[in-house]
Structures are given as structure tokens and as C-alpha cells.
Design a protein around this motif. Structure first.
Motif, PDB file in Angstrom:
ATOM      1  N   ARG A 146       0.840  -1.199   0.000  1.00 13.03           N
ATOM      2  CA  ARG A 146       0.000   0.000   0.000  1.00 13.03           C
ATOM      3  C   ARG A 146       0.879   1.255   0.000  1.00 13.03           C
ATOM      4  O   ARG A 146       2.043   1.226   0.376  1.00 13.03           O
ATOM      5  CB  ARG A 146      -0.909   0.037   1.232  1.00 13.03           C
ATOM      6  CG  ARG A 146      -1.893  -1.114   1.333  1.00 13.03           C
ATOM      7  CD  ARG A 146      -3.008  -0.781   2.296  1.00 13.03           C
ATOM      8  NE  ARG A 146      -3.649  -1.960   2.848  1.00 13.03           N
ATOM      9  CZ  ARG A 146      -4.713  -1.923   3.643  1.00 13.03           C
ATOM     10  NH1 ARG A 146      -5.247  -0.753   3.986  1.00 13.03           N
ATOM     11  NH2 ARG A 146      -5.245  -3.028   4.117  1.00 13.03           N
ATOM     12  N   GLU A 150      -2.472   4.800   2.301  1.00 17.20           N
ATOM     13  CA  GLU A 150      -3.265   3.582   2.509  1.00 17.20           C
ATOM     14  C   GLU A 150      -3.964   3.071   1.253  1.00 17.20           C
ATOM     15  O   GLU A 150      -4.729   2.112   1.318  1.00 17.20           O
ATOM     16  CB  GLU A 150      -4.294   3.753   3.639  1.00 17.20           C
ATOM     17  CG  GLU A 150      -3.665   3.845   5.012  1.00 17.20           C
ATOM     18  CD  GLU A 150      -2.848   2.605   5.360  1.00 17.20           C
ATOM     19  OE1 GLU A 150      -3.381   1.494   5.261  1.00 17.20           O
ATOM     20  OE2 GLU A 150      -1.660   2.771   5.708  1.00 17.20           O
ATOM     21  N   TYR A 152      -4.041   0.907  -2.152  1.00 15.14           N
ATOM     22  CA  TYR A 152      -3.362  -0.298  -2.591  1.00 15.14           C
ATOM     23  C   TYR A 152      -2.614  -0.055  -3.906  1.00 15.14           C
ATOM     24  O   TYR A 152      -3.119   0.644  -4.785  1.00 15.14           O
ATOM     25  CB  TYR A 152      -4.368  -1.423  -2.833  1.00 15.14           C
ATOM     26  CG  TYR A 152      -5.020  -1.990  -1.610  1.00 15.14           C
ATOM     27  CD1 TYR A 152      -4.666  -3.246  -1.115  1.00 15.14           C
ATOM     28  CD2 TYR A 152      -6.028  -1.295  -0.937  1.00 15.14           C
ATOM     29  CE1 TYR A 152      -5.274  -3.793   0.005  1.00 15.14           C
ATOM     30  CE2 TYR A 152      -6.648  -1.828   0.189  1.00 15.14           C
ATOM     31  CZ  TYR A 152      -6.259  -3.075   0.652  1.00 15.14           C
ATOM     32  OH  TYR A 152      -6.879  -3.596   1.753  1.00 15.14           O
ATOM     33  N   THR A 161      -1.111   3.294  -7.960  1.00 12.36           N
ATOM     34  CA  THR A 161      -2.511   2.999  -7.654  1.00 12.36           C
ATOM     35  C   THR A 161      -3.350   3.395  -8.866  1.00 12.36           C
ATOM     36  O   THR A 161      -3.172   4.483  -9.413  1.00 12.36           O
ATOM     37  CB  THR A 161      -2.975   3.783  -6.423  1.00 12.36           C
ATOM     38  OG1 THR A 161      -2.275   3.312  -5.276  1.00 12.36           O
ATOM     39  CG2 THR A 161      -4.468   3.641  -6.189  1.00 12.36           C
ATOM     40  N   GLN A 195     -10.134   4.340  -0.497  1.00  7.28           N
ATOM     41  CA  GLN A 195      -9.596   3.978  -1.803  1.00  7.28           C
ATOM     42  C   GLN A 195     -10.154   4.887  -2.896  1.00  7.28           C
ATOM     43  O   GLN A 195      -9.425   5.294  -3.813  1.00  7.28           O
ATOM     44  CB  GLN A 195      -9.912   2.514  -2.125  1.00  7.28           C
ATOM     45  CG  GLN A 195      -9.482   1.514  -1.071  1.00  7.28           C
ATOM     46  CD  GLN A 195      -8.041   1.685  -0.639  1.00  7.28           C
ATOM     47  OE1 GLN A 195      -7.132   1.687  -1.473  1.00  7.28           O
ATOM     48  NE2 GLN A 195      -7.826   1.840   0.663  1.00  7.28           N
TER      49      GLN A 195
END
Length: 368
Positions: A146, A150, A152, A161, A195
Motif C-alpha cells: 500500500r 493507505e 493499494y 494505484t 480507496q
């Protein structure tokens, strides 16, 4: 012919825009059921090769599409049983493909879309043979790379990401906690929402309201990582945004409405869909590179169009979007797909064209 699985979602959901829970009778010669029957005849999704990276996301999307049809369309018992049986066959083929936790850790996040459907199937049927795969994916989730924020990593590309993962990982971590770890469910919902908010913060085009494909917060990714102040890539890819809005809906399915994360995601969905609506071509579809319509080399692309039609129709059905504003454009997109993307193969089977294969972020990410 490209993969016809992308058509299952819009065909299934456009038939069920009236209320949240009602099932509707399919129209005569339903394309949704004809497409699904064609997929079954070809035995697509039965044998999944995890080394072929797109095969896992295709399996996850196929499972989601079949479940959508079963939930929202009135079917004769024999037809429903055939689709249920095919679901179990797909899952049986996926179990060995996802059994290696070491391999799962360095695979794309796509495998978590399969994991989410495994959890839903386990809750529905109590099939305990699904539990080892669910638990393996949960353990893999805990050790995935990650960012400091935070988010992924989508794949093995360091510190990258992308929107592609938003179809898969937020719904999985939410559903796993809701099903197996209720004491930490609210924390999981917040992580899922993060996310999406991180992608919006880093990748939002302030000119169009659309999202660039992905970002590297360290701005060190070769070729494009240092080109923008927020570290995002350079193009707005249609299917990437399709993954995002579809992932929002699937995650909202899981998170209780009273949770702060649910309210946050509903707002994000409505705002993004307004920009998606603005970007729709007057003929109904969306362009492969969304912010450069008509540019030489660009084209009208069917998988993004299918995902956006689904998001509009389903957003209306769930009360997230205004039907007067969105249902007409959804039907127009659906009509374009029927006329241009659906292929009659001449033997009673259907195929699907005009779909891009992949758009790797491991490139310049420029239009050309």
C-alpha cells in the motif's frame, strides 16, 4: 470479437429499474439471457488461468453479471437452476487458480472481485468449500503493498494505484468484515471509502470532472510519475472510470446506509456520474479516451459504454441518481450497444465487439 461479458451488466440491470427489490419479467428475445446462454455454450469462465491477468477480472465480472440477472429478472425455474449451476462451475475452476497466496500477493487486485462473489455465494448457499479461498484472499489482503496514504498498489508497479482496483478491493474488504469480522466493520468501510477518495484527490481533472487512470504519490514512476504535481498519469481512460463507478455501486451494496462511508460514497458517485453524463457522445456511447472525443485514433468503446449504462440505470434504481436526468441517456447507450457492439454469430449465439483489450499504465500513458 472481444469479450461479451461486459454486456451482461447493462442488459441485466436495465430490465430492473423500477424498484430496489422487485424482479421483472424479461422481454421477449432478451439480449441479456441470450448473451448469458451464449457464454454458457462457449463455457467462458470455466477454466481460468491466473497467469493470464485479464481472465480473473473477466471471471469476477461474469459472476457479478450472472448474480445480477438472477436477482433482478424473473426466470423459469429450469433457467435459474442452469445459471446457478454455471455459477458453481465457474467458482470450482477459480479455487485452484487462487489457492497460491504467494502468487495472489503479486497479482492484480482483480482477484478480490472474485473473492467478493465467493463471499456472497457462501452467505447465500452455505457452501463451505468456498471458505479456504475466501480466507486466503483475506490473508493476502493484509500483506498487499500500500501507499503511505493507505491506497493499494494495483499490481507490481511500484507505488502505482489505479482505478482498475476500485472494482475489486473496496467491496471485498467491506464484505469480508461485514460477514466475518463485524467488530471492525466500520473501520473496513472507512478503508474502502478511502480507496475512492484518494483516487479522486490525486486524479480528478478539474477541467472535466473525470479521473485520470492512476497515480504515483512519490512521483517517481518511470516516464510519467514526475510529470504532474499530483503524480497522476496523463490520460482519462473510459473503462478505468467504468471500473470506478461500478465499484462504487458494489461497495455501496455492502455498507449500511447509516455509515459515514456510505454517505461519502453516494456523494462521490453522484458527482462523478454528472461528469460521465457530460462526456457522453450524442449518439449514446463514450470515447476510449474520454476527454479527447473525435481525435484521430480515438474511437467509441463498448466496454466503458456498458459499464456507464449499467451505473446510470442502477444508480436510478437505487435512488442515487435522478431518473429524469439519467434513464434516457442510459437507454440511449444501451441502444447504441445493441446496434453496434452486439454481434449475431449466425448460430443463435451472440458476441460483442468494439472493446479495448487492455490499457497498461506501464507506459507513457499519453494518448498516442
Amino acid at each position: 470479437m472481444r469479450n461479451p461479458i461486459y454486456l451482461l451488466l447493462p442488459l441485466g440491470v436495465l430490465a430492473a429499474t423500477s424498484t430496489v427489490n422487485d424482479k421483472v419479467s424479461p422481454p421477449k428475445d432478451s439480449l441479456a439471457l441470450s448473451m448469458l446462454d451464449s457464454i454458457i455454450v462457449r463455457e467462458q469462465g470455466i477454466s481460468v488461468n491466473a497467469s493470464v491477468k485479464t481472465s480473473v477480472i473477466e471471471a469476477g465480472l461474469l459472476l457479478t453479471g450472472i448474480r445480477t440477472v438472477l436477482q433482478h429478472v424473473k426466470l423459469p425455474p429450469a433457467t435459474a437452476e442452469r445459471y446457478e449451476t454455471y455459477t458453481d462451475r465457474i467458482m470450482s475452476g477459480l479455487i485452484p487458480a487462487l489457492a497460491n497466496a504467494t502468487a495472489d500477493r503479486i497479482s492484480p487486485l482483480d482477484e478480490f472481485s472474485v473473492g467478493a462473489e465467493f463471499i456472497r455465494r457462501y452467505v447465500q448457499t452455505g457452501n463451505k468449500t468456498l471458505l479456504p479461498t475466501i480466507q486466503t484472499l483475506h490473508e493476502v489482503d493484509l500483506v498487499r503493498n500500500r501507499q503511505e496514504d493507505e491506497s493499494y498498489w494495483y499490481f507490481t508497479y511500484t507505488n502505482v494505484t489505479t482505478q482498475d482496483g476500485l472494482f475489486s478491493i473496496p467491496q471485498f474488504i467491506s464484505l469480508y468484515a461485514k460477514t466475518f469480522s463485524r467488530s471492525v466493520a466500520s473501520e473496513a468501510y472507512a478503508t474502502a471509502a478511502l480507496q475512492f477518495t484518494n483516487i479522486v484527490s490525486r486524479c480528478l481533472s478539474h477541467r472535466t470532472g473525470l479521473l485520470y487512470h492512476g497515480y504515483d504519490p512519490t512521483r517517481q514512476f518511470p516516464v510519467w510519475g514526475n510529470l504532474t504535481c499530483r503524480g497522476h498519469s496523463e490520460s482519462i481512460w473510459g473503462r478505468a472510470m467504468g471500473w470506478t463507478v461500478t465499484g462504487l455501486l458494489l461497495t455501496l451494496d455492502v455498507i449500511p446506509a447509516h455509515e459515514p462511508a456510505a454517505m461519502e460514497l453516494q456523494h462521490a458517485f453522484a458527482k462523478l456520474m454528472q461528469s460521465v453524463l457530460t462526456a457522453q457522445d450524442e449518439r449514446g456511447p463514450w470515447w476510449q479516451v474520454m476527454d479527447q472525443p473525435g481525435r484521430e485514433g480515438n474511437y467509441l468503446e463498448s466496454s466503458a459504454t456498458g459499464l456507464f449504462a449499467h451505473a446510470m440505470a442502477r444508480g436510478v434504481r437505487l435512488g442515487y441518481l435522478d431518473g429524469k436526468e439519467y434513464l434516457g441517456p442510459a437507454k440511449k447507450a444501451f441502444g447504441w450497444l445493441k446496434e453496434n457492439a452486439v454481434v449475431d454469430l449466425g448460430d443463435g449465439a451472440l458476441g460483442y465487439n468494439l472493446t479495448v483489450d487492455v490499457c497498461s499504465i506501464n507506459s507513457t500513458t499519453r494518448f498516442d
